[in-house]
Design a protein around this motif. Structure first.
Motif, PDB file in Angstrom:
ATOM      1  N   THR A 103      26.670 -13.162  33.470  1.00 48.15           N
ATOM      2  CA  THR A 103      26.930 -12.941  32.040  1.00 48.15           C
ATOM      3  C   THR A 103      26.598 -14.153  31.194  1.00 48.15           C
ATOM      4  O   THR A 103      26.685 -14.081  29.961  1.00 48.15           O
ATOM      5  CB  THR A 103      28.404 -12.561  31.824  1.00 48.15           C
ATOM      6  N   ALA A 104      26.240 -15.275  31.800  1.00 48.48           N
ATOM      7  CA  ALA A 104      25.978 -16.507  31.052  1.00 48.48           C
ATOM      8  C   ALA A 104      24.742 -16.362  30.171  1.00 48.48           C
ATOM      9  O   ALA A 104      23.835 -15.565  30.452  1.00 48.48           O
ATOM     10  CB  ALA A 104      25.796 -17.670  32.017  1.00 48.48           C
ATOM     11  N   THR A 105      24.690 -17.132  29.120  1.00 54.34           N
ATOM     12  CA  THR A 105      23.511 -17.164  28.265  1.00 54.34           C
ATOM     13  C   THR A 105      22.409 -17.968  28.944  1.00 54.34           C
ATOM     14  O   THR A 105      22.665 -18.745  29.880  1.00 54.34           O
ATOM     15  CB  THR A 105      23.842 -17.808  26.913  1.00 54.34           C
ATOM     16  N   GLY A 106      21.202 -17.799  28.461  1.00 53.43           N
ATOM     17  CA  GLY A 106      20.094 -18.563  29.003  1.00 53.43           C
ATOM     18  C   GLY A 106      20.310 -20.054  28.859  1.00 53.43           C
ATOM     19  O   GLY A 106      20.003 -20.834  29.772  1.00 53.43           O
ATOM     20  N   THR A 107      20.876 -20.477  27.741  1.00 56.85           N
ATOM     21  CA  THR A 107      21.130 -21.903  27.505  1.00 56.85           C
ATOM     22  C   THR A 107      22.126 -22.447  28.514  1.00 56.85           C
ATOM     23  O   THR A 107      21.954 -23.555  29.052  1.00 56.85           O
ATOM     24  CB  THR A 107      21.653 -22.117  26.081  1.00 56.85           C
ATOM     25  N   ALA A 143      16.805 -10.775  31.882  1.00 58.86           N
ATOM     26  CA  ALA A 143      17.048 -10.577  30.445  1.00 58.86           C
ATOM     27  C   ALA A 143      16.323 -11.637  29.621  1.00 58.86           C
ATOM     28  O   ALA A 143      15.931 -12.690  30.131  1.00 58.86           O
ATOM     29  CB  ALA A 143      18.550 -10.631  30.172  1.00 58.86           C
ATOM     30  N   ASP A 144      16.145 -11.350  28.333  1.00 61.42           N
ATOM     31  CA  ASP A 144      15.488 -12.311  27.440  1.00 61.42           C
ATOM     32  C   ASP A 144      16.282 -13.603  27.377  1.00 61.42           C
ATOM     33  O   ASP A 144      17.522 -13.599  27.333  1.00 61.42           O
ATOM     34  CB  ASP A 144      15.351 -11.739  26.031  1.00 61.42           C
ATOM     35  N   PHE A 145      15.575 -14.726  27.367  1.00 70.91           N
ATOM     36  CA  PHE A 145      16.242 -16.023  27.255  1.00 70.91           C
ATOM     37  C   PHE A 145      16.997 -16.124  25.932  1.00 70.91           C
ATOM     38  O   PHE A 145      18.100 -16.662  25.862  1.00 70.91           O
ATOM     39  CB  PHE A 145      15.215 -17.156  27.372  1.00 70.91           C
ATOM     40  N   LYS A 146      16.401 -15.601  24.883  1.00 73.36           N
ATOM     41  CA  LYS A 146      17.071 -15.509  23.592  1.00 73.36           C
ATOM     42  C   LYS A 146      16.677 -14.190  22.949  1.00 73.36           C
ATOM     43  O   LYS A 146      15.684 -13.567  23.346  1.00 73.36           O
ATOM     44  CB  LYS A 146      16.704 -16.679  22.682  1.00 73.36           C
ATOM     45  N   ALA A 147      17.449 -13.754  22.006  1.00 74.58           N
ATOM     46  CA  ALA A 147      17.230 -12.446  21.391  1.00 74.58           C
ATOM     47  C   ALA A 147      15.812 -12.318  20.872  1.00 74.58           C
ATOM     48  O   ALA A 147      15.309 -13.196  20.158  1.00 74.58           O
ATOM     49  CB  ALA A 147      18.235 -12.234  20.260  1.00 74.58           C
ATOM     50  N   GLN A 148      15.173 -11.230  21.293  1.00 74.96           N
ATOM     51  CA  GLN A 148      13.812 -10.925  20.870  1.00 74.96           C
ATOM     52  C   GLN A 148      12.840 -12.056  21.211  1.00 74.96           C
ATOM     53  O   GLN A 148      11.871 -12.298  20.493  1.00 74.96           O
ATOM     54  CB  GLN A 148      13.784 -10.624  19.351  1.00 74.96           C
ATOM     55  N   GLY A 149      13.135 -12.747  22.313  1.00 77.09           N
ATOM     56  CA  GLY A 149      12.252 -13.829  22.746  1.00 77.09           C
ATOM     57  C   GLY A 149      11.047 -13.285  23.492  1.00 77.09           C
ATOM     58  O   GLY A 149      10.916 -12.083  23.731  1.00 77.09           O
ATOM     59  N   ASP A 150      10.174 -14.202  23.885  1.00 70.56           N
ATOM     60  CA  ASP A 150       8.942 -13.789  24.560  1.00 70.56           C
ATOM     61  C   ASP A 150       8.943 -14.135  26.037  1.00 70.56           C
ATOM     62  O   ASP A 150       7.924 -13.990  26.711  1.00 70.56           O
ATOM     63  CB  ASP A 150       7.723 -14.412  23.877  1.00 70.56           C
ATOM     64  N   ARG A 151      10.085 -14.605  26.562  1.00 72.37           N
ATOM     65  CA  ARG A 151      10.162 -14.834  27.995  1.00 72.37           C
ATOM     66  C   ARG A 151      11.595 -14.685  28.483  1.00 72.37           C
ATOM     67  O   ARG A 151      12.549 -14.808  27.714  1.00 72.37           O
ATOM     68  CB  ARG A 151       9.600 -16.193  28.391  1.00 72.37           C
ATOM     69  N   THR A 152      11.722 -14.416  29.779  1.00 71.17           N
ATOM     70  CA  THR A 152      13.028 -14.153  30.361  1.00 71.17           C
ATOM     71  C   THR A 152      13.737 -15.462  30.730  1.00 71.17           C
ATOM     72  O   THR A 152      13.124 -16.541  30.727  1.00 71.17           O
ATOM     73  CB  THR A 152      12.886 -13.297  31.623  1.00 71.17           C
ATOM     74  N   ILE A 153      15.026 -15.317  31.083  1.00 70.15           N
ATOM     75  CA  ILE A 153      15.775 -16.477  31.566  1.00 70.15           C
ATOM     76  C   ILE A 153      15.119 -17.030  32.820  1.00 70.15           C
ATOM     77  O   ILE A 153      15.006 -18.253  33.000  1.00 70.15           O
ATOM     78  CB  ILE A 153      17.238 -16.087  31.849  1.00 70.15           C
ATOM     79  N   LEU A 154      14.671 -16.131  33.693  1.00 76.37           N
ATOM     80  CA  LEU A 154      14.015 -16.551  34.929  1.00 76.37           C
ATOM     81  C   LEU A 154      12.789 -17.408  34.633  1.00 76.37           C
ATOM     82  O   LEU A 154      12.596 -18.476  35.234  1.00 76.37           O
ATOM     83  CB  LEU A 154      13.626 -15.328  35.745  1.00 76.37           C
ATOM     84  N   GLU A 155      11.967 -16.958  33.702  1.00 78.87           N
ATOM     85  CA  GLU A 155      10.764 -17.720  33.347  1.00 78.87           C
ATOM     86  C   GLU A 155      11.130 -19.069  32.748  1.00 78.87           C
ATOM     87  O   GLU A 155      10.469 -20.081  33.018  1.00 78.87           O
ATOM     88  CB  GLU A 155       9.917 -16.912  32.364  1.00 78.87           C
ATOM     89  N   ARG A 156      12.192 -19.103  31.944  1.00 77.56           N
ATOM     90  CA  ARG A 156      12.592 -20.376  31.329  1.00 77.56           C
ATOM     91  C   ARG A 156      13.091 -21.380  32.371  1.00 77.56           C
ATOM     92  O   ARG A 156      12.745 -22.569  32.306  1.00 77.56           O
ATOM     93  CB  ARG A 156      13.695 -20.117  30.285  1.00 77.56           C
ATOM     94  N   VAL A 157      13.886 -20.900  33.340  1.00 75.01           N
ATOM     95  CA  VAL A 157      14.374 -21.809  34.382  1.00 75.01           C
ATOM     96  C   VAL A 157      13.217 -22.298  35.246  1.00 75.01           C
ATOM     97  O   VAL A 157      13.164 -23.472  35.628  1.00 75.01           O
ATOM     98  CB  VAL A 157      15.454 -21.117  35.238  1.00 75.01           C
ATOM     99  N   LEU A 158      12.271 -21.414  35.558  1.00 70.58           N
ATOM    100  CA  LEU A 158      11.113 -21.811  36.348  1.00 70.58           C
ATOM    101  C   LEU A 158      10.256 -22.851  35.636  1.00 70.58           C
ATOM    102  O   LEU A 158       9.528 -23.611  36.277  1.00 70.58           O
ATOM    103  CB  LEU A 158      10.261 -20.586  36.688  1.00 70.58           C
ATOM    104  N   ALA A 159      10.354 -22.882  34.311  1.00 72.03           N
ATOM    105  CA  ALA A 159       9.607 -23.869  33.536  1.00 72.03           C
ATOM    106  C   ALA A 159      10.254 -25.246  33.582  1.00 72.03           C
ATOM    107  O   ALA A 159       9.664 -26.231  33.119  1.00 72.03           O
ATOM    108  CB  ALA A 159       9.485 -23.402  32.087  1.00 72.03           C
TER     109      ALA A 159
END
Length: 234
Positions: A103-107, A143-159
């Motif tokens: 349930t945590a946010t991407g941040t 899920a989206d890293f942020k609302a209406q974002g262009d990448r998922t949480i997974l993609e952001r962590v992999l970055a």
């Protein structure tokens, strides 16, 4: 440490690694199945192929047993002869996640990831790192890293610098997150025997028995001052 000089002719101290002795059991992971000789001869005589699903399933169950041991370890010979896994290894770095990763946010997840990387670096383990998460967390990271974002949480962590990959594991529960420096001084696998199938007959030859068996045991390592390349947050 290494010496620095202009000629390279000076003799550096001759060091030798020191090791403490630790025992490591080498159990057999195995699964049995059998085939009635009537069914076997019928298949051979008529030419009808046997259904090999149970053989495939037995092999998969053995492989899953090896993977479970990698994460949870084993006390098959009692607590005095423990096989350690990622979640039970002594001297692993431990900590708490900001919030449940389902349930945590991407941040929040990125913040926890950076904290885990720093914990590894504090033990002089500089990566790259492989991260393992529970299946429910892996799904939530889609899920989206942020609302209406262009990448998922997974993609952001992999970055995140240092993260080589993220994999899901059925052997992790809740918000148990594991990060490993994938080098041989952190963990390797004792490969006593690759998954192998043995066969024998019983009941006067009326039953053909099979056993899929393997000896593949994780060997978790830490250095002489108890620094480990395993980080475990929950």
């Amino acid at each position: 440490g290494a010496e620095i000089g202009m000629s390279g002719l000076s003799q550096t101290p001759n060091d030798r690694q020191e090791f403490n002795l630790n025992s490591l059991p080498l159990p057999i992971i195995h699964k049995d199945f059998n085939i009635n000789i009537r069914q076997l001869h019928s298949s051979r005589r008529i030419g009808t192929p046997l259904d090999v699903t149970q053989a495939q399933l037995a092999s998969r169950i053995v492989s899953e047993g090896i993977e479970t041991m990698l994460f949870a370890g084993s006390t098959v010979l009692g607590s005095a002869n423990t096989i350690y896994g990622y979640t039970t290894a002594p001297h692993r770095s431990t900590g708490s996640v900001t919030a449940s990763w389902t349930t945590a946010t991407g941040t929040q997840i990125v913040t926890d990831t950076l904290a885990m990387i720093q914990a590894a670096k504090n033990d002089n383990m500089y990566g790259p790192y492989m991260m393992y998460v529970p299946s429910a967390v892996y799904t939530a990271m889609g899920a989206d890293f942020k609302a209406q974002g262009d990448r998922t949480i997974l993609e952001r962590v992999l970055a995140t610098s240092g993260i080589a990959g993220i994999k899901e594991s059925k052997d992790l529960t809740a918000s148990n997150i594991i990060m490993i420096q994938m080098t041989s001084d952190v963990v390797d696998m004792v490969d006593g025997m690759q998954p192998t199938t043995v066969q024998w007959e019983t009941e006067g030859g009326m039953v053909v028995n099979f056993k899929v068996m393997a000896i593949m045991i994780p060997r978790i390592k830490f250095d002489y001052v108890n620094q480990s390349g395993i980080v475990h947050f929950s």
